[in-house]
Scaffold this active site. Structure first.
Site, short mmCIF file in Angstrom:
data_model
loop_
_atom_site.label_atom_id
_atom_site.label_comp_id
_atom_site.label_asym_id
_atom_site.label_seq_id
_atom_site.Cartn_x
_atom_site.Cartn_y
_atom_site.Cartn_z
N ASP A 242 57.68 31.81 38.73
CA ASP A 242 57.86 31.71 40.18
C ASP A 242 59.32 31.98 40.53
OD1 ASP A 242 55.24 31.09 40.49
OD2 ASP A 242 55.52 28.98 40.98
N GLU B 73 45.17 28.67 39.67
CA GLU B 73 44.25 28.45 38.56
C GLU B 73 43.35 27.23 38.78
OE1 GLU B 73 47.25 30.27 35.14
OE2 GLU B 73 47.34 28.14 35.64
N GLU C 41 44.68 38.71 31.85
CA GLU C 41 46.05 38.89 32.30
C GLU C 41 46.97 38.56 31.14
OE1 GLU C 41 46.96 36.39 35.60
OE2 GLU C 41 45.43 37.26 36.93
#
Length: 536
Positions: A163, A247, A446
């Protein structure tokens, strides 16, 4: 003198996908010693022939790509977290976005993934949605010929791995959470987490008469209505946010303020009053009211290891007792029910006829996987131990809603991780793939961390695309993340080869790398422009 974005992308798309590096280079590279008049004449002649020649080549390339992808795995690329401005009305670094999309298309990428932030779109008040910046992005993607995976991001950005920006929940949501702190996840020490609304209040009308799930559903409905003309054509997937980092999990390992550090086991998040009320009712129904006062108090702290605690230790820890089975079943079931509720809302909005598939992201918690208790998975809500499969119930829940299971850490190898923490990402990926196959749901992947090296690419290809049976291949792979590093010349060349190997399953690495070299040469100026623009 460089070609403009449209011409560079067209040339690269026509020739690079077909693998003719020499012709691509001859089109994109301009002669160094030509007059401006000659150059202008050449460009005009080239433009004049494009409607016939280039379109014909493009049709051939598109047909070849479609044929190969029936046997391969399409690759998407995550956009920067701050692609859309915080006011929601425009794109940040628009020039960089345009150059980057053109470059990705030239590499044979299927599309992009973008977070549609709740905290941006509905920031001004309940039911007041501003999708203007996202409309601009969708239009650019459509014009470039890229598909879009749109993430309904109902979580805060900031405080998790990767982030780089801070985007809080909508202001009016935060205000309500400040009035009632129990709307936030809470650990046994009373620490509150404001990344995502506690699932304990999913059915409570705590946001000006609406429940959290109703807020999520209304948001998705507004998105569908705003982007109806893009759904199924440009927007091909809706990933539904389910928790922190998007998630389906509890915020058991928050990095903000140094609360958690890898490879700590994390902590249970069940001490807001809504969660405690549910636990109390479950304990009484079990005939054990003494079990309903909160989670285990001997499970250690965020940065402990399993053997440091009584609850997670070996075969005889509390996790393996009757109480442990009761608590972990309740805790994980609450997470599954949250998934059911949010997906029910999503399928009511994006059901039959919407044209876009639905997916849900599951975290790749691979540390301490080699222990008996799998403590970090348990605190996150995945009741997965050496004796119990915690991912099959999740896969079956997704199957009931026709959703794809999107899983992370596909790029990781066991030996690259700290062995003392018994990290086993490869075994974890295999377990989740088996669960998806058993439940009959598609598996997408991913990478968990930014990787630009060939070793990581090899691992992804092996896990996602190099499968004899088509049903064992992933339905898609999303690459983390677009940025200046991706467009570094060496990284870009490796990435182009990776995309070819993924989309054309069975394509020899040497062939892919040879073609990638040509594409890298052909798109050099375009990629450089994208990298420079992204740094500005």
């Amino acid at each position: 003198m460089a070609l403009n974005l449209a011409q560079s992308a067209a040339a690269a798309a026509c020739f690079a996908t077909a693998g003719d590096a020499r012709r691509a280079a001859s089109v994109v590279a301009m002669p160094s010693s030509s007059s401006s008049a000659t150059t202008s004449l050449r460009m005009k002649r080239q433009a004049a022939c494009e409607p016939v020649a280039c379109r014909a080549v493009a049709r051939h390339v598109a047909a070849a790509a479609a044929s190969s992808r029936r046997n391969g795995v399409p690759v998407f690329v995550m956009m920067p977290l701050d692609t859309v401005s915080k006011c929601g009305s425009a794109l940040n670094r628009r020039k960089a976005v345009a150059a980057s999309l053109a470059a990705l298309k030239s590499a044979g990428v299927e599309g992009i993934m973008v977070d549609v932030w709740w905290g941006i779109v509905e920031s001004e008040g309940p039911g007041r949605y501003n999708f203007d910046g996202y409309v601009e992005l969708m239009e650019m993607a459509r014009k470039t010929g890229l598909k879009v995976q749109a993430v309904m991001s109902f979580h805060q950005c900031g405080g998790n791995v990767g982030d780089s920006v801070n985007i809080p929940l909508p202001r009016w949501v935060v205000e309500e959470m400040e009035k009632d702190n129990d709307l936030a996840y809470t650990d046994q020490w009373g620490r509150r987490n404001f990344e995502y609304i506690s699932l304990g209040c999913d059915a409570m009308p705590v946001f000006k008469g609406r429940t959290p799930v109703e807020c999520y559903t209304d948001f998705m409905r507004a998105f569908r209505d705003h982007f109806a003309s893009f759904l199924g054509d440009t927007i091909v997937e809706i990933q539904v946010g389910m928790g922190p980092a998007g998630e389906l999990r509890y915020p058991s390992y928050p990095e903000s303020n140094g609360t958690w550090r890898f490879p700590g086991i994390g902590a249970f998040q069940c001490n807001d009053r809504y969660m405690r009320s549910s636990l109390k009712a479950a304990a009484e129904a079990r005939g054990k009211p003494e079990w309903g006062h909160g989670g285990p108090t001997d499970a250690g702290g965020y940065n402990n290891w399993p053997e440091d605690t009584v609850f997670f230790r070996g075969d005889c820890g509390g996790w393996s007792t009757e109480y442990g089975e009761f608590f972990l079943s309740w805790y994980s079931q609450m997470l599954l029910e949250h998934g059911e509720r949010v997906l029910s809302g999503a399928t009511s909005v994006f059901g039959a006829g919407a044209g876009a598939k639905i997916s849900v992201k599951v975290a790749g918690i691979h540390w301490h996987y080699g222990t008996r208790s799998h403590a970090p998975e348990l605190t996150a809500g995945y009741y997965n131990t050496r004796h119990r499969d915690g991912y099959l119930p999740i896969a079956r829940m997704l199957a009931r809603h026709g959703a794809v299971l999107n899983f992370t850490c596909v790029e990781m190898r066991d030996h690259e991780q700290p062995q003392e923490a018994q990290c086993m990402p490869e075994a974890l990926v295999r377990q989740v793939a088996a669960a998806a196959r058993a439940a009959g749901v598609g598996l997408a992947g991913e990478n968990a961390l930014p990787r630009y090296d060939g070793t990581a690419h090899d691992q992804v290809v092996a896990a996602a695309a190099d499968r004899a049976a088509e049903e064992d291949r992933m339905v898609a792979f999303t690459y983390l993340r677009m940025g200046p590093d991706l467009f570094h010349p060496d990284n870009w060349r490796r990435f182009v080869a990776f995309v070819r190997r993924m989309s054309e399953s069975g394509s020899p690495r040497e062939v892919a790398e040879s073609a990638a070299h040509g594409v890298a040469q052909a798109t050099g100026s375009l990629v450089h422009e994208a990298a420079v623009a992204l740094r500005s």
